[in-house]
Structures are given as structure tokens and as C-alpha cells.
Design a protein around this motif. Structure first.
Motif, short mmCIF file in Angstrom:
data_model
loop_
_atom_site.label_atom_id
_atom_site.label_comp_id
_atom_site.label_asym_id
_atom_site.label_seq_id
_atom_site.Cartn_x
_atom_site.Cartn_y
_atom_site.Cartn_z
N MET A 26 1.41 -1.44 0.01
CA MET A 26 0.32 -0.56 0.32
C MET A 26 0.55 1.02 -0.26
SD MET A 26 -3.23 2.18 0.29
CE MET A 26 -4.36 1.08 0.74
N CYS A 27 0.69 1.90 -0.78
CA CYS A 27 1.72 3.25 -0.53
C CYS A 27 0.97 4.31 0.58
CB CYS A 27 1.07 4.00 -2.52
SG CYS A 27 2.47 3.74 -3.21
N GLY A 28 1.99 4.31 0.96
CA GLY A 28 1.44 5.11 2.30
C GLY A 28 1.13 6.69 2.39
N GLY A 202 14.19 10.03 -6.30
CA GLY A 202 12.59 10.81 -6.83
C GLY A 202 11.94 9.94 -6.20
N TRP A 203 10.36 10.59 -6.24
CA TRP A 203 9.52 9.84 -5.77
C TRP A 203 8.42 8.19 -6.14
CZ3 TRP A 203 3.11 11.23 -6.73
CH2 TRP A 203 2.89 10.54 -5.79
N HIS A 204 8.96 8.46 -7.43
CA HIS A 204 8.29 6.65 -7.70
C HIS A 204 9.23 5.93 -8.02
CE1 HIS A 204 5.64 9.90 -10.10
NE2 HIS A 204 6.85 10.35 -10.48
N GLU A 206 11.24 5.40 -5.42
CA GLU A 206 10.72 4.47 -3.65
C GLU A 206 10.15 3.33 -3.08
OE1 GLU A 206 9.56 7.98 -1.54
OE2 GLU A 206 10.43 9.22 -1.86
N CYS A 207 8.94 3.50 -4.57
CA CYS A 207 7.79 2.30 -3.78
C CYS A 207 8.34 1.38 -4.98
CB CYS A 207 6.68 3.12 -4.35
SG CYS A 207 5.98 4.26 -3.59
N SER A 208 9.07 1.34 -5.98
CA SER A 208 9.20 0.45 -6.51
C SER A 208 10.44 -0.17 -5.61
CB SER A 208 10.05 0.93 -8.33
OG SER A 208 9.19 1.24 -9.19
N PRO A 231 0.94 9.68 -11.85
CA PRO A 231 1.83 9.06 -12.95
C PRO A 231 2.14 7.99 -12.28
CG PRO A 231 2.74 11.20 -12.04
CD PRO A 231 1.49 11.50 -11.70
N HIS A 232 2.12 7.88 -10.66
CA HIS A 232 3.27 7.35 -9.45
C HIS A 232 2.66 6.18 -10.46
CE1 HIS A 232 5.31 6.51 -5.66
NE2 HIS A 232 3.92 6.09 -5.43
N HIS A 233 1.74 5.23 -9.94
CA HIS A 233 1.72 3.59 -10.58
C HIS A 233 2.66 3.43 -12.14
CE1 HIS A 233 -0.93 3.29 -6.21
NE2 HIS A 233 -0.13 3.19 -5.98
N ASN A 235 4.49 5.08 -12.80
CA ASN A 235 5.81 5.25 -12.88
C ASN A 235 6.79 3.90 -12.23
OD1 ASN A 235 5.23 7.45 -14.99
ND2 ASN A 235 6.62 8.84 -13.38
N GLU A 236 5.88 3.40 -11.41
CA GLU A 236 6.65 2.37 -10.44
C GLU A 236 6.19 1.42 -11.01
OE1 GLU A 236 4.41 1.41 -7.15
OE2 GLU A 236 4.25 3.10 -6.20
N ILE A 237 5.35 1.18 -12.61
CA ILE A 237 5.50 -0.19 -13.18
C ILE A 237 6.16 0.25 -14.05
CG2 ILE A 237 4.19 -1.23 -14.77
CD1 ILE A 237 1.17 -0.85 -13.85
#
Ligand SMILES: [Zn+2]
Length: 456
Positions: A26-28, A202-204, A206-208, A231-233, A235-237
């Protein structure tokens, strides 16, 4: 038994979950400010997804991160003349208070981005080595042209995305949609050493980096608010699949936004929106019930009337259970038909309004049977099980085990006997020692009652 099915943003269809183990990321929060009710809705639905899966027999590994290094955190620190870590710590603490009050189960891991720089550097390095990322004086960018399926989550073509995108400008970008993996060091900003130049993530990315670090790739469910789809998810993909040539997450679970209806934004509506303020005004289990009355894929109008209605409904539930003596006896069993309806609702794309509706249908039926003088132990046990599954606690849920509670009652009884024989010193000693453990005693004409001390 039917499998759990979940709407998947990526396939625009339902995905059935067949594996016994489900890993969820889960993106917190970006911890730059107090959690508000929109955050609470998203994280509650993540918690509910996990509880439903666990209740239905799946083993769940749940990870929820904190973005603790970000432009807005740095700006806030500057405004308050504090270190960025102090800002992050403050709001992480506040989130934890909200989490405890709202009865979200603690995640398996709760990683902070700034403590995972090594994984972020490794992923950036890999994308550079593969020629998918490029280095510039502004930092390292991901080249969206090198990832042909870019846009598959949001379902948009590159041209449309360019037209509608709010993108960070840089004269060094090859495509306006390219995004920063690593931001070059700026004067007065925190930075880390990196082989491709000092800077910060960058933000994206981090979650990847954090999701794969804790859950592997692919994992089963990636979750977040709908505002993160693009764009966050997206970009993660792109980052994760370009780097590893495996799918990233199998299903994407997105919680719709919450809007304030009929209330102008002002100081008072601010108080109505900050989570801790709301939890001062309404019982947390009622807030939980209110949010669960709305399906996670429906945008939700957040209103005072709704919250008050849920508070009354919660009161009815509590009064009913409190009026049934000792329903947790040894021979009491659940009502299977009702449980099946309840489980069916949860299994069907986490249909919490229907699960809540089933719970109240049972409550209404039980109330009418009470008039007939029926024993309602099975109804009460079934209702209590439904509440527990939904994470809705009873107000007198003491947090003590049954044995502890019995021992406490015994101690209170002994204290009463001591007072009768005027052994006040020993009686007061018992009261003081309980007090140190957060338990307050109140002597009333009907006997001594105990409560948790305020704030304990
Ligand atoms: Zn994220």
C-alpha cells in the motif's frame, strides 16, 4: 468455496485470487502534514482488504510505506526552521496515533524511503546500465520511450498523457513525460552520495524499490488511492518491469477519493477533516463503520449527517450485545447462513456496504426476536464475529484477557473486603498500584467500578 475476486485497475476486470499467500503493498503517506479523512479512507480499505482475506483463510503479508523525503517536506522544514527528519517524525507519529485509534492492524513492514537509499541506488543503477535511464545535470531520468507499454495502467496513449500531464520541467528531458529517478543535489537540500552524482531519490522509485525489497516481484496486490494511478503507479510499473522483465504487481487495488459535501472549506471544516480532530468528536468504531458503509470504488461524500447516522447505528449494535448475558458460552455456535451471506459480500470485490448491511439485517431480526423472548446467544455471537472481522470494536472492549479481567475483579473484591475491616492502607495500595497500570477505580453505591484512565 468461491475465490476472492477483486477489481483490477490494470486489466479493467475482476481478478480472482487463488494463491494461499497474498502480498500487498500500500502506498502510504507523504509525511508533510496531518493525516486527514481521505487518508483514513484509503488506509482503512487496505486494512479491510487484509482483514477480509485473512478471515477467509489467506495468509497476508502487508507492507505500507512512508514517503519521508520529498519537496513538500523539505519546504515545510524550511518554513518551520526544523530538520526535514523532524517534520517526517512528527507526522509519522501522528499517523501511528490514527492507526491505533482506527484499529488498523500493524503492517508486516512500514518502510521509510530515506532508510532505503541503497535499494533505490541499485535500481537506478540497473536502469542506467540497461540504457533505459539517462544521466543529466538535473539528475537521472527514466526514458518512457524505452518502455513500450507505458500508459497501460491509466489506459492512456503517450500523446494524450503529454497533453494532460503536470510534469516537472527540465531542459534536459528527452520526452516531457520522462520522470526523475534521482534528483541532483540542490543547495540547502538533503542529499546522499551516489556514483551518478549527489542527490536524493525521486518519489516513484521509492515505492518500486521498497515493494520489491519486502515482497519480491511479482507480488499479488498493489494498493493506493485513485489519485496515484497516474503518474505514480504508472511510473512504478515502468521502472520495475523495465528493470526486472517480470510483471510488477498482479492486481491494482485503487480506493476512490472522498469529498466534502455541503461544507465550505474553513477552519471548522478543517477540524472536520483532520483525522485526530474527527476522532475526538466521534467514537473511532463509528467512524470505521461509516467509511465501510461506502464501497471503496465509489467516490464518497463525507458528511456530518452520515457520520452521526453511523454513530447511532453503532450505538444500537453495542446496546444489543451488552444486553445479552454471557453469549460466548461453550455451546454457542455461529449462524451459518448469516455468516455465509457476510463472507460472500466480502469475497465479492470487498463489498463492505453489503457486509455491513447483512450485519444490520441480522441485528434488526434479532431485535424483533427479542420481543418474543428468544435466547439470542447465537445471534449475538454471530454479530460479534462480524464486527470483529470488520475491525469494529465494542467500547467496553477492555484489552484485557478474560483471565486478567477475572483477576482484576478479584482484586477489586479483596480491596472492598479490606475497606470493610478498615485496612485502608492496604486498600489504597491496591488502588494506587492499579492506577499506575492505567486503571481507575470508582466507588459507587452499587459497588466499585473500574475504567481505563483518560489517555491511558
Ligand atoms: Zn507509492
Amino acid at each position: 468455496m468461491k475465490p476472492f475476486r477483486l477489481y483490477n485497475t490494470l486489466t479493467r476486470d475482476y481478478t480472482e485470487i487463488h494463491t494461499p499467500r497474498v502480498r500487498i503493498y500500500m502506498c502510504g503517506m507523504t509525511v508533510q502534514d496531518s493525516p486527514h479523512m481521505g487518508h483514513v479512507r484509503t488506509f482503512l480499505m487496505g486494512d479491510m482488504l487484509r482483514r477480509a482475506l485473512e478471515f477467509l483463510g489467506y495468509e497476508v503479508l502487508y507492507v505500507q510505506n512512508f514517503t519521508d523525503i520529498d519537496d513538500k517536506i523539505i519546504q515545510r522544514a524550511r518554513d518551520e526552521q526544523l530538520d526535514w527528519r523532524q517534520i517526517a517524525d512528527r507526522y509519522i507519529q501522528e499517523y501511528h496515533q490514527v492507526r491505533a485509534r482506527m484499529n488498523f492492524l500493524p503492517p508486516y513492514a512500514e518502510p521509510r524511503a530515506a532508510l532505503h537509499i541503497e535499494e533505490i541506488l541499485a535500481l537506478t543503477r540497473r536502469l542506467l546500465d540497461l540504457g533505459i535511464a539517462y544521466s543529466t545535470p538535473d539528475g537521472v531520468f527514466f526514458s518512457v520511450d524505452k518502455f513500450p507499454s507505458y500508459g497501460k495502467l491509466s489506459g492512456k496513449k503517450l500523446d494524450d498523457l503529454v497533453a494532460g500531464a503536470r510534469v516537472e520541467p527540465s531542459p534536459h528531458k528527452r520526452n516531457p513525460l520522462d520522470f526523475a529517478l534521482w534528483k541532483a543535489r540542490k543547495e540547502g537540500e538533503p542529499y546522499w552520495y551516489a556514483p551518478f552524482g549527489e542527490g536524493r531519490p525521486g518519489w516513484h522509485i521509492e515505492c518500486s524499490a521498497m515493494s520489491t525489497h519486502y515482497l519480491g516481484q511479482p507480488f499479488e496486490i498493489h494498493a493506493g488511492g485513485t489519485d496515484l494511478i497516474f503518474p505514480h503507479h504508472e511510473n512504478e510499473i515502468a521502472q520495475s518491469e523495465a528493470a526486472h522483465e517480470h510483471p510488477f504487481a498482479q492486481a491494482w487495488f485503487h480506493v476512490e477519493m472522498m469529498q466534502l459535501k455541503g461544507e465550505k472549506m474553513s477552519k471548522s471544516t478543517g477540524l472536520f477533516f483532520r483525522a485526530l480532530d474527527v476522532l475526538e468528536q466521534y467514537p473511532a468504531p463509528a467512524v470505521r463503520l461509516y467509511l465501510l458503509q461506502h464501497h471503496y470504488r465509489t467516490p464518497m461524500d463525507y458528511t456530518r449527517e452520515g457520520l452521526e447516522g453511523a454513530t447511532r447505528a453503532y450505538g444500537r449494535l453495542v446496546r444489543f450485545l451488552q444486553a445479552i448475558p454471557d453469549f460466548e458460552g461453550h455451546h454457542v455456535t455461529l449462524l451459518p447462513d448469516w455468516m455465509e451471506r457476510f463472507e460472500e459480500a466480502l469475497r465479492d470485490d470487498l463489498n463492505t456496504p453489503q457486509a455491513v448491511g447483512t450485519m444490520f439485517a441480522l441485528l434488526n431480526e434479532s431485535y424483533s426476536r427479542r420481543q418474543e423472548g428468544a435466547s439470542l446467544a447465537r445471534e449475538a455471537l454471530t454479530l460479534q464475529t462480524m464486527m470483529q472481522t470488520l475491525g469494529i470494536t465494542l467500547p467496553q472492549d477492555t484489552g484485557l484477557s478474560r483471565l486478567s479481567e477475572e483477576l482484576l475483579e478479584l482484586l477489586i473484591h479483596v480491596r472492598g473486603e479490606l475497606r470493610k475491616v478498615r485496612a485502608f492502607e492496604l486498600a489504597d495500595h491496591i488502588r494506587d498500584e492499579l492506577g499506575k497500570r492505567g486503571i481507575a477505580l470508582e466507588d459507587t453505591p452499587e459497588g466499585t467500578r473500574w475504567t481505563w484512565k483518560q489517555g491511558a
